[in-house]
Scaffold this active site. Sequence first.
Site, PDB file in Angstrom:
ATOM      1  N   PRO A   2     -47.713 -25.190  25.168  1.00 28.09           N
ATOM      2  CG  PRO A   2     -47.515 -25.197  27.480  1.00 28.09           C
ATOM      3  CD  PRO A   2     -48.376 -25.681  26.360  1.00 28.09           C
ATOM      4  CD  GLU A   3     -43.997 -24.457  20.050  1.00 30.38           C
ATOM      5  OE1 GLU A   3     -42.933 -24.076  19.540  1.00 30.38           O
ATOM      6  OE2 GLU A   3     -45.018 -24.676  19.380  1.00 30.38           O
ATOM      7  CG  HIS A  93     -60.807 -29.224  33.702  1.00 29.28           C
ATOM      8  ND1 HIS A  93     -60.850 -30.542  33.288  1.00 29.28           N
ATOM      9  CD2 HIS A  93     -61.844 -28.601  33.110  1.00 29.28           C
ATOM     10  CE1 HIS A  93     -61.885 -30.693  32.470  1.00 29.28           C
ATOM     11  NE2 HIS A  93     -62.508 -29.543  32.352  1.00 29.28           N
ATOM     12  NE  ARG A 112     -56.370 -34.119  25.645  1.00 35.80           N
ATOM     13  CZ  ARG A 112     -55.891 -34.154  24.401  1.00 35.80           C
ATOM     14  NH1 ARG A 112     -55.903 -33.057  23.675  1.00 35.80           N
ATOM     15  NH2 ARG A 112     -55.414 -35.272  23.901  1.00 35.80           N
ATOM     16  NE  ARG A 155     -28.790 -34.477  15.167  1.00 35.48           N
ATOM     17  CZ  ARG A 155     -29.468 -34.521  16.302  1.00 35.48           C
ATOM     18  NH1 ARG A 155     -30.599 -35.188  16.380  1.00 35.48           N
ATOM     19  NH2 ARG A 155     -29.015 -33.908  17.375  1.00 35.48           N
TER      20      ARG A 155
END
Length: 274
Positions: A2-3, A93, A112, A155
Amino acid sequence: LPELPEVETIRRDLEIALVGRDILGVEVFFAGSVACPSSEIFATGLVGRRFTGAGRRGKYLLLYLDDHSVLVVHLRMTGRLLLFTEKPCLDKHSHLLFKLSGQATLLYHDVRKFGRFWWLPAQQLEQIKGLAALGPEPLSPAFHFPYLDREAEKRTVTVKALLLDQTFLAGLGNIYTDEILFACGILPGRSARSLSRTERRALFDAIRHVLQEALAWRGTTLSDYRDASGETGLFQNRLNVYGRHKQECPRCSQAVCRSVVAGRGTHYCSHCQH
Ligand SMILES: [Zn+2]
């Protein structure tokens, strides 16, 4: 994983579903999901609290409680927060379960096991280092063109690495950085400093546009992401390059390329991006 658009979609759903509900009981099946306090204090201390709001910073969810404490959640790779109004089906899970008033259950499911919960007083949120170090929210006024222009100038990293750097900008991951760079026609391996002013402007606009589109489609599901109702997002059908190696570029029909940039599998069109 997820973002920003996926976490924001979950936040919006949870705000509607959770606010006003009381926590009646907490069960911890996997103590490793609780980063702080101890899983014992987490399980007993949260009982009796009421949800008062849902916020987000970057990929962190902030669930506000009535005693000015905050339940912070980071889903990492495969974490799911699912709200049930009927008895939930648990499996191996299922790591945390919150029994709520109104016959509801909030279940934390994570294949995970990298996701984490923190329960802290609101004034101690900076104890979570990743949260404290976050750059501005891309869809807020704190993110503006002079900021991007100044940071890009400083940068020496690639533009892809810059976008992935959570201290530069909060909430982007591998999917949306590739889509953003395609949208503005910039190659991911370019150094951030090498971008012209016109390219920086195009990048700034693409960041906001791609995220808003993804939010409108409730995020991207490639494998694990589900919203709080267990439904997939819809933006995966609208991806231009991410996950489309060797498929046709939707703009020029050449094959989409894949290489490793900033340590991540990266998708781009060598014809449309410069
Ligand atoms: Zn192309």
